[in-house]
Design a protein around this motif. Structure first.
Motif, PDB file in Angstrom:
ATOM      1  N   VAL A  52       0.507  13.984  -5.904  1.00 42.35           N
ATOM      2  CA  VAL A  52      -0.897  13.697  -5.631  1.00 42.35           C
ATOM      3  C   VAL A  52      -0.977  12.358  -4.915  1.00 42.35           C
ATOM      4  O   VAL A  52      -0.444  11.357  -5.405  1.00 42.35           O
ATOM      5  CB  VAL A  52      -1.710  13.624  -6.944  1.00 42.35           C
ATOM      6  N   GLU A  53      -1.662  12.341  -3.772  1.00 42.16           N
ATOM      7  CA  GLU A  53      -1.837  11.084  -3.051  1.00 42.16           C
ATOM      8  C   GLU A  53      -3.029  10.326  -3.629  1.00 42.16           C
ATOM      9  O   GLU A  53      -4.071  10.902  -3.919  1.00 42.16           O
ATOM     10  CB  GLU A  53      -2.066  11.341  -1.564  1.00 42.16           C
ATOM     11  N   VAL A  54      -2.869   9.022  -3.776  1.00 39.34           N
ATOM     12  CA  VAL A  54      -3.918   8.168  -4.318  1.00 39.34           C
ATOM     13  C   VAL A  54      -4.800   7.688  -3.175  1.00 39.34           C
ATOM     14  O   VAL A  54      -4.307   7.243  -2.143  1.00 39.34           O
ATOM     15  CB  VAL A  54      -3.291   6.956  -5.050  1.00 39.34           C
ATOM     16  N   ASP A  55      -6.092   7.777  -3.380  1.00 41.25           N
ATOM     17  CA  ASP A  55      -7.049   7.271  -2.406  1.00 41.25           C
ATOM     18  C   ASP A  55      -6.883   5.757  -2.280  1.00 41.25           C
ATOM     19  O   ASP A  55      -6.643   5.063  -3.274  1.00 41.25           O
ATOM     20  CB  ASP A  55      -8.464   7.614  -2.868  1.00 41.25           C
ATOM     21  N   ASP A  56      -7.020   5.233  -1.075  1.00 41.80           N
ATOM     22  CA  ASP A  56      -6.845   3.798  -0.829  1.00 41.80           C
ATOM     23  C   ASP A  56      -7.772   2.925  -1.670  1.00 41.80           C
ATOM     24  O   ASP A  56      -7.442   1.776  -1.960  1.00 41.80           O
ATOM     25  CB  ASP A  56      -7.075   3.480   0.650  1.00 41.80           C
ATOM     26  N   SER A  57      -8.913   3.439  -2.067  1.00 40.35           N
ATOM     27  CA  SER A  57      -9.867   2.630  -2.834  1.00 40.35           C
ATOM     28  C   SER A  57      -9.320   2.230  -4.204  1.00 40.35           C
ATOM     29  O   SER A  57      -9.828   1.293  -4.819  1.00 40.35           O
ATOM     30  CB  SER A  57     -11.190   3.382  -2.997  1.00 40.35           C
ATOM     31  N   TYR A  58      -8.285   2.894  -4.690  1.00 44.83           N
ATOM     32  CA  TYR A  58      -7.679   2.562  -5.984  1.00 44.83           C
ATOM     33  C   TYR A  58      -6.654   1.433  -5.890  1.00 44.83           C
ATOM     34  O   TYR A  58      -6.211   0.919  -6.901  1.00 44.83           O
ATOM     35  CB  TYR A  58      -6.991   3.776  -6.595  1.00 44.83           C
ATOM     36  N   VAL A  59      -6.257   1.073  -4.678  1.00 49.11           N
ATOM     37  CA  VAL A  59      -5.245   0.028  -4.491  1.00 49.11           C
ATOM     38  C   VAL A  59      -5.960  -1.318  -4.416  1.00 49.11           C
ATOM     39  O   VAL A  59      -6.864  -1.510  -3.604  1.00 49.11           O
ATOM     40  CB  VAL A  59      -4.421   0.280  -3.211  1.00 49.11           C
ATOM     41  N   SER A  60      -5.578  -2.249  -5.274  1.00 50.58           N
ATOM     42  CA  SER A  60      -6.312  -3.513  -5.375  1.00 50.58           C
ATOM     43  C   SER A  60      -5.951  -4.530  -4.293  1.00 50.58           C
ATOM     44  O   SER A  60      -6.762  -5.382  -3.953  1.00 50.58           O
ATOM     45  CB  SER A  60      -6.113  -4.132  -6.759  1.00 50.58           C
ATOM     46  N   ASP A  61      -4.794  -4.473  -3.742  1.00 51.93           N
ATOM     47  CA  ASP A  61      -4.329  -5.448  -2.743  1.00 51.93           C
ATOM     48  C   ASP A  61      -4.559  -4.884  -1.337  1.00 51.93           C
ATOM     49  O   ASP A  61      -4.039  -3.827  -0.991  1.00 51.93           O
ATOM     50  CB  ASP A  61      -2.846  -5.706  -2.988  1.00 51.93           C
ATOM     51  N   TRP A  62      -5.309  -5.593  -0.497  1.00 46.97           N
ATOM     52  CA  TRP A  62      -5.652  -5.057   0.825  1.00 46.97           C
ATOM     53  C   TRP A  62      -4.435  -4.878   1.720  1.00 46.97           C
ATOM     54  O   TRP A  62      -4.402  -3.983   2.561  1.00 46.97           O
ATOM     55  CB  TRP A  62      -6.724  -5.902   1.513  1.00 46.97           C
ATOM     56  N   VAL A  63      -3.402  -5.693   1.546  1.00 41.86           N
ATOM     57  CA  VAL A  63      -2.187  -5.538   2.354  1.00 41.86           C
ATOM     58  C   VAL A  63      -1.528  -4.198   2.032  1.00 41.86           C
ATOM     59  O   VAL A  63      -1.180  -3.420   2.933  1.00 41.86           O
ATOM     60  CB  VAL A  63      -1.207  -6.705   2.125  1.00 41.86           C
ATOM     61  N   ASN A  64      -1.363  -3.909   0.755  1.00 39.00           N
ATOM     62  CA  ASN A  64      -0.768  -2.633   0.360  1.00 39.00           C
ATOM     63  C   ASN A  64      -1.668  -1.462   0.722  1.00 39.00           C
ATOM     64  O   ASN A  64      -1.209  -0.403   1.113  1.00 39.00           O
ATOM     65  CB  ASN A  64      -0.464  -2.623  -1.132  1.00 39.00           C
ATOM     66  N   ARG A  65      -2.981  -1.643   0.575  1.00 39.17           N
ATOM     67  CA  ARG A  65      -3.947  -0.594   0.901  1.00 39.17           C
ATOM     68  C   ARG A  65      -3.832  -0.198   2.376  1.00 39.17           C
ATOM     69  O   ARG A  65      -3.917   0.970   2.721  1.00 39.17           O
ATOM     70  CB  ARG A  65      -5.357  -1.081   0.597  1.00 39.17           C
ATOM     71  N   ASN A  66      -3.630  -1.175   3.246  1.00 38.95           N
ATOM     72  CA  ASN A  66      -3.581  -0.919   4.686  1.00 38.95           C
ATOM     73  C   ASN A  66      -2.221  -0.460   5.186  1.00 38.95           C
ATOM     74  O   ASN A  66      -2.127   0.090   6.281  1.00 38.95           O
ATOM     75  CB  ASN A  66      -4.009  -2.168   5.456  1.00 38.95           C
ATOM     76  N   ASN A  67      -1.173  -0.689   4.414  1.00 34.93           N
ATOM     77  CA  ASN A  67       0.176  -0.409   4.899  1.00 34.93           C
ATOM     78  C   ASN A  67       0.920   0.721   4.203  1.00 34.93           C
ATOM     79  O   ASN A  67       1.915   1.207   4.735  1.00 34.93           O
ATOM     80  CB  ASN A  67       1.031  -1.677   4.804  1.00 34.93           C
ATOM     81  N   PHE A  68       0.458   1.131   3.021  1.00 37.25           N
ATOM     82  CA  PHE A  68       1.216   2.114   2.249  1.00 37.25           C
ATOM     83  C   PHE A  68       0.330   3.210   1.668  1.00 37.25           C
ATOM     84  O   PHE A  68      -0.834   2.979   1.357  1.00 37.25           O
ATOM     85  CB  PHE A  68       1.954   1.428   1.087  1.00 37.25           C
ATOM     86  N   ASN A  69       0.931   4.380   1.525  1.00 27.82           N
ATOM     87  CA  ASN A  69       0.334   5.482   0.779  1.00 27.82           C
ATOM     88  C   ASN A  69       1.053   5.548  -0.562  1.00 27.82           C
ATOM     89  O   ASN A  69       2.261   5.346  -0.637  1.00 27.82           O
ATOM     90  CB  ASN A  69       0.538   6.827   1.496  1.00 27.82           C
ATOM     91  N   TYR A  70       0.322   5.844  -1.610  1.00 25.25           N
ATOM     92  CA  TYR A  70       0.885   5.954  -2.953  1.00 25.25           C
ATOM     93  C   TYR A  70       0.731   7.374  -3.446  1.00 25.25           C
ATOM     94  O   TYR A  70      -0.338   7.981  -3.311  1.00 25.25           O
ATOM     95  CB  TYR A  70       0.170   4.985  -3.913  1.00 25.25           C
ATOM     96  N   TRP A  71       1.798   7.916  -3.975  1.00 26.02           N
ATOM     97  CA  TRP A  71       1.837   9.270  -4.488  1.00 26.02           C
ATOM     98  C   TRP A  71       2.326   9.260  -5.928  1.00 26.02           C
ATOM     99  O   TRP A  71       3.208   8.473  -6.272  1.00 26.02           O
ATOM    100  CB  TRP A  71       2.795  10.128  -3.653  1.00 26.02           C
ATOM    101  N   PHE A  72       1.772  10.147  -6.745  1.00 22.14           N
ATOM    102  CA  PHE A  72       2.184  10.259  -8.146  1.00 22.14           C
ATOM    103  C   PHE A  72       2.472  11.691  -8.506  1.00 22.14           C
ATOM    104  O   PHE A  72       1.890  12.634  -7.957  1.00 22.14           O
ATOM    105  CB  PHE A  72       1.077   9.739  -9.080  1.00 22.14           C
TER     106      PHE A  72
END
Length: 77
Positions: A52-72
């Motif tokens: 499942v891909e995590v929506d960017d709004s759940y990532v607290s750090d703007w650098v990580n939000r803009n550069n990475f996708n998170y999957w669980f």
């Protein structure tokens, strides 16, 4: 919280297959949870054994939000 695998995927270099997700997955822990907003807890509790891909709004750090996708993915029971 149930045991989860997490994959961090660069937004400019997507993984080509789900096998690459398995090869790059790490066991998610409480320390990693600090990178996300508190709103992510219900999402993490609902994750199944499918990626499942995590929506960017759940990532607290703007650098990580803009550069990475998170999957669980939940570990199989």
């Amino acid at each position: 919280m149930k045991k989860l695998l997490m994959v961090v995927e660069p937004k400019n270099n997507y993984f080509e297959s789900k096998e690459q997700f398995e090869q790059n997955a790490v066991l998610f822990d409480d320390y990693m949870l600090k990178s996300f907003t508190d709103d992510i807890i219900p999402l993490l509790n609902s994750v199944t054994t499918e990626w499942v891909e995590v929506d960017d709004s759940y990532v607290s750090d703007w650098v990580n939000r803009n550069n990475f996708n998170y999957w669980f993915k939940a570990l199989g029971e």
